[in-house]
Enzyme design. Sequence first.
Site, PDB file in Angstrom:
ATOM      1  N   LEU A  78     -46.846  26.172  42.664  1.00  0.00           N
ATOM      2  CA  LEU A  78     -46.847  25.227  41.551  1.00  0.00           C
ATOM      3  C   LEU A  78     -45.456  25.032  40.964  1.00  0.00           C
ATOM      4  CD1 LEU A  78     -50.014  26.536  39.658  1.00  0.00           C
ATOM      5  CD2 LEU A  78     -49.856  24.427  41.006  1.00  0.00           C
ATOM      6  N   SER A  79     -45.274  23.946  40.266  1.00  0.00           N
ATOM      7  CA  SER A  79     -44.045  23.739  39.508  1.00  0.00           C
ATOM      8  C   SER A  79     -43.913  24.878  38.494  1.00  0.00           C
ATOM      9  CB  SER A  79     -44.109  22.388  38.764  1.00  0.00           C
ATOM     10  OG  SER A  79     -42.957  22.194  37.974  1.00  0.00           O
TER      11      SER A  79
ATOM     12  N   ASP B 136     -36.492  18.731  44.378  1.00  0.00           N
ATOM     13  CA  ASP B 136     -35.891  17.798  43.428  1.00  0.00           C
ATOM     14  C   ASP B 136     -34.597  17.206  43.976  1.00  0.00           C
ATOM     15  OD1 ASP B 136     -37.938  18.183  41.672  1.00  0.00           O
ATOM     16  OD2 ASP B 136     -36.807  19.408  40.247  1.00  0.00           O
TER      17      ASP B 136
ATOM     18  N   ARG C 125     -35.213  14.587  46.675  1.00  0.00           N
ATOM     19  CA  ARG C 125     -35.735  13.333  46.118  1.00  0.00           C
ATOM     20  C   ARG C 125     -34.639  12.474  45.480  1.00  0.00           C
ATOM     21  NH1 ARG C 125     -40.936  11.887  45.645  1.00  0.00           N
ATOM     22  NH2 ARG C 125     -42.573  13.349  46.291  1.00  0.00           N
TER      23      ARG C 125
ATOM     24  N   SER D  78     -45.310  21.185  47.843  1.00  0.00           N
ATOM     25  CA  SER D  78     -46.132  20.972  49.049  1.00  0.00           C
ATOM     26  C   SER D  78     -47.577  21.407  48.822  1.00  0.00           C
ATOM     27  CB  SER D  78     -45.521  21.671  50.270  1.00  0.00           C
ATOM     28  OG  SER D  78     -45.081  22.980  49.995  1.00  0.00           O
TER      29      SER D  78
ATOM     30  N   GLY E 143     -51.312  12.623  37.882  1.00  0.00           N
ATOM     31  CA  GLY E 143     -51.298  13.224  39.210  1.00  0.00           C
ATOM     32  C   GLY E 143     -50.393  14.427  39.306  1.00  0.00           C
TER      33      GLY E 143
END
Length: 207
Positions: A38-39, A67, A70, A111, A160
């Site tokens: 998780l984040s 990050d 992206r 992921s 989301g």
Amino acid sequence: MSQNTPCAFCVPHAGGVGTEQKEDMLEQKGCVLWFTGLSGSGKSTVACTLEHALHERGRLTALLDGDNVRHGLNKNLGFSAQDREENIRRIGEVGKLFADNGVITLVSFISPYKRDRDAARALLPPGKFIEVFMKVPVSICEERDPKGLYKKARAGLIKGFTGIDDPYEEPASAELVLEAVDEQGNRITPQHSAAKILEYLHRNKII
């Protein structure tokens, strides 16, 4: 042409120097250490700590952080299920390129979907994809919330968001499982987690 369809007239060209020759030169085995969780679970922190430890030992590494990627390679992708799948597909292929050149590659991505992680694993020979599951409950991740994302997700400002209104599928058989606290309830440091990974790499003759 579909983005996932190989070019019909493109023929792979074998490199002049093989993976084993490069690994012999580097005195290490190329692999992908895939940090998932998780984040706020500590993926990037542990990956960075491990990279420093490997560098101190004279090992060649590459760190691919979700990050950061992206902002470049995957800057055209959003967070839909389809875009998340493509995000992982691309980084899986990049990780394979590094591993094929003898580099110890650290991939730090949430992921969340098992099928995407399995697809990345399938790109590499057995033993070269090492799944590192940051098994940290959402309560601790939300307590940490270093980027303020959980607060925004709870307020409905982010839709989301993995762990809040989008699922995270836990690995069933990760090579390494790293938890946030020990059996006595003490918080586990990034250095301790990195040391556990180093021991695995030594035991499996990667370094």
